[in-house]
Design a protein around this motif. Sequence first.
Motif, mmCIF file in Angstrom:
data_model
loop_
_atom_site.group_PDB
_atom_site.id
_atom_site.type_symbol
_atom_site.label_atom_id
_atom_site.label_comp_id
_atom_site.label_asym_id
_atom_site.label_seq_id
_atom_site.Cartn_x
_atom_site.Cartn_y
_atom_site.Cartn_z
ATOM 1 N N GLY A 1 19.898 6.558 -6.887
ATOM 2 C CA GLY A 1 19.667 5.271 -6.233
ATOM 3 C C GLY A 1 19.022 5.413 -4.870
ATOM 4 N N THR A 2 18.117 6.409 -4.744
ATOM 5 C CA THR A 2 17.487 6.687 -3.449
ATOM 6 C C THR A 2 15.978 6.860 -3.625
ATOM 7 O OG1 THR A 2 17.836 9.076 -3.730
ATOM 8 C CG2 THR A 2 19.538 7.840 -2.543
ATOM 9 N N VAL A 3 15.256 6.783 -2.505
ATOM 10 C CA VAL A 3 13.824 7.053 -2.489
ATOM 11 C C VAL A 3 13.622 8.565 -2.442
ATOM 12 C CG1 VAL A 3 11.663 6.753 -1.223
ATOM 13 C CG2 VAL A 3 13.306 4.867 -1.341
ATOM 14 N N ALA A 4 13.019 9.131 -3.483
ATOM 15 C CA ALA A 4 12.737 10.571 -3.500
ATOM 16 C C ALA A 4 11.581 10.884 -2.551
ATOM 17 C CB ALA A 4 12.409 11.036 -4.912
ATOM 18 N N TRP A 5 10.531 10.072 -2.604
ATOM 19 C CA TRP A 5 9.439 10.163 -1.631
ATOM 20 C C TRP A 5 8.653 8.858 -1.625
ATOM 21 C CZ3 TRP A 5 4.897 9.558 -4.265
ATOM 22 C CH2 TRP A 5 4.776 10.102 -5.550
ATOM 23 N N GLN A 6 7.930 8.659 -0.525
ATOM 24 C CA GLN A 6 7.140 7.451 -0.319
ATOM 25 C C GLN A 6 5.862 7.842 0.401
ATOM 26 O OE1 GLN A 6 9.242 4.512 1.986
ATOM 27 N NE2 GLN A 6 7.420 3.252 2.367
ATOM 28 N N LYS A 7 4.710 7.431 -0.138
ATOM 29 C CA LYS A 7 3.438 7.827 0.442
ATOM 30 C C LYS A 7 2.574 6.583 0.725
ATOM 31 C CE LYS A 7 4.226 12.236 0.154
ATOM 32 N NZ LYS A 7 4.342 13.111 1.343
ATOM 33 N N ARG A 8 1.896 6.619 1.861
ATOM 34 C CA ARG A 8 0.857 5.644 2.186
ATOM 35 C C ARG A 8 -0.392 6.467 2.473
ATOM 36 N NH1 ARG A 8 1.156 0.242 5.784
ATOM 37 N NH2 ARG A 8 2.707 -0.143 4.157
ATOM 38 N N PRO A 9 -1.320 6.562 1.498
ATOM 39 C CA PRO A 9 -2.420 7.524 1.597
ATOM 40 C C PRO A 9 -3.360 7.324 2.772
ATOM 41 C CG PRO A 9 -2.137 6.800 -0.664
ATOM 42 C CD PRO A 9 -1.286 5.923 0.182
ATOM 43 N N ALA A 10 -3.474 6.101 3.317
ATOM 44 C CA ALA A 10 -4.408 5.870 4.424
ATOM 45 C C ALA A 10 -3.785 4.892 5.400
ATOM 46 C CB ALA A 10 -5.733 5.323 3.893
ATOM 47 N N ALA A 11 -4.247 4.974 6.667
ATOM 48 C CA ALA A 11 -3.719 4.086 7.696
ATOM 49 C C ALA A 11 -3.995 2.624 7.350
ATOM 50 C CB ALA A 11 -4.339 4.445 9.042
ATOM 51 N N SER A 12 -5.136 2.371 6.710
ATOM 52 C CA SER A 12 -5.496 1.016 6.294
ATOM 53 C C SER A 12 -5.285 0.866 4.794
ATOM 54 C CB SER A 12 -6.953 0.722 6.651
ATOM 55 O OG SER A 12 -7.817 1.686 6.051
ATOM 56 N N ALA A 13 -4.100 1.251 4.320
ATOM 57 C CA ALA A 13 -3.809 1.289 2.885
ATOM 58 C C ALA A 13 -3.973 -0.087 2.256
ATOM 59 C CB ALA A 13 -2.394 1.799 2.662
ATOM 60 N N GLY B 1 0.785 -1.223 0.000
ATOM 61 C CA GLY B 1 0.000 0.000 0.000
ATOM 62 C C GLY B 1 0.817 1.273 0.000
ATOM 63 N N ASP B 2 2.110 1.168 -0.336
ATOM 64 C CA ASP B 2 2.961 2.356 -0.450
ATOM 65 C C ASP B 2 3.128 2.729 -1.913
ATOM 66 O OD1 ASP B 2 3.893 2.868 2.350
ATOM 67 O OD2 ASP B 2 4.657 0.830 2.126
ATOM 68 N N PHE B 3 3.173 4.038 -2.179
ATOM 69 C CA PHE B 3 3.454 4.526 -3.524
ATOM 70 C C PHE B 3 4.801 5.237 -3.492
ATOM 71 C CE2 PHE B 3 3.166 7.049 -7.367
ATOM 72 C CZ PHE B 3 2.602 6.146 -8.249
ATOM 73 N N PHE B 4 5.693 4.842 -4.394
ATOM 74 C CA PHE B 4 7.082 5.302 -4.382
ATOM 75 C C PHE B 4 7.410 6.178 -5.578
ATOM 76 C CE2 PHE B 4 7.631 1.654 -1.586
ATOM 77 C CZ PHE B 4 8.677 2.026 -0.750
ATOM 78 N N ALA B 5 8.333 7.110 -5.340
ATOM 79 C CA ALA B 5 9.083 7.777 -6.399
ATOM 80 C C ALA B 5 10.556 7.532 -6.098
ATOM 81 C CB ALA B 5 8.792 9.270 -6.434
ATOM 82 N N ILE B 6 11.222 6.808 -6.991
ATOM 83 C CA ILE B 6 12.628 6.467 -6.819
ATOM 84 C C ILE B 6 13.474 7.306 -7.767
ATOM 85 C CG2 ILE B 6 14.353 4.629 -6.951
ATOM 86 C CD1 ILE B 6 12.306 4.055 -4.814
ATOM 87 N N ASP B 7 14.485 7.991 -7.215
ATOM 88 C CA ASP B 7 15.469 8.683 -8.042
ATOM 89 C C ASP B 7 16.489 7.633 -8.481
ATOM 90 O OD1 ASP B 7 17.758 10.087 -8.981
ATOM 91 O OD2 ASP B 7 17.182 11.864 -7.847
#
Length: 225
Positions: free
Chosen positions: A93-105, A83-89
């Motif tokens: 070779g790093t995680v630019a950002w990582q989002k989990r839109p809801a607690a019960s993703a 349930g995580d959405f990633f943007a990888i640079d």
Amino acid sequence: LSCLDLATGKLLWKHSIADQIRCGPTVARTSAGDRIFLAGCDGRLHVIDAATGEERTAVEIGGPTGTTPAVSGDLVLFGTEGGDFFAIDFVQGTVAWQKRPAASAQAYRSSAAVVGDLAIVGTRGRAVEAFMIATGAQAWRHPMRGRVDASPVIVSVAADAADAARPAALVADAKGMLALLDVTTGEAVWEFDAGGGFSAGAAVAQGRVVIASDDGTIWCFESAR
């Protein structure tokens, strides 16, 4: 992952990872050269040299995924089973950002589509979500009737012949609902109840959209004239 010569079918190289590969490989011409992006069930994003099959880097993503990555500039975008959405640079070779839109993703099994400054993706949480590519901020969330495993497809639409075409996202859910969404607001331009559910995205050609439902029906849509 196998690379074959297009003309002869000769095997040029083969690359193996530690677990299943359920996604399609994404091939892109980048500032670092021709690269292949592979999101694996081994919990890593693999960045592979398209010419040699050698791995340039692998970035940990904390769990498996079977979604095909999207590419925007130096960023690779995709969701995971967790349930995580990633943007990888991929250059750093790093995680630019990582989002989990809801607690019960819920899991992402839909592959993201990139349009302008947005990444649009379906979720098993019965919604379509749009993230700002630069920051990961959620631009909008459109609820659907069922889970959305089918990948969104970006099309161009115009209200009439006098209007300029604008991008919209065609999405389909497991309860048989098709929706064309305005990519700026997430609001529905139109909706259609096909009855049978959808698990795969649409194809676009010659001004028409073709999509197959789980009950074996193939649907074809065109713009109203």
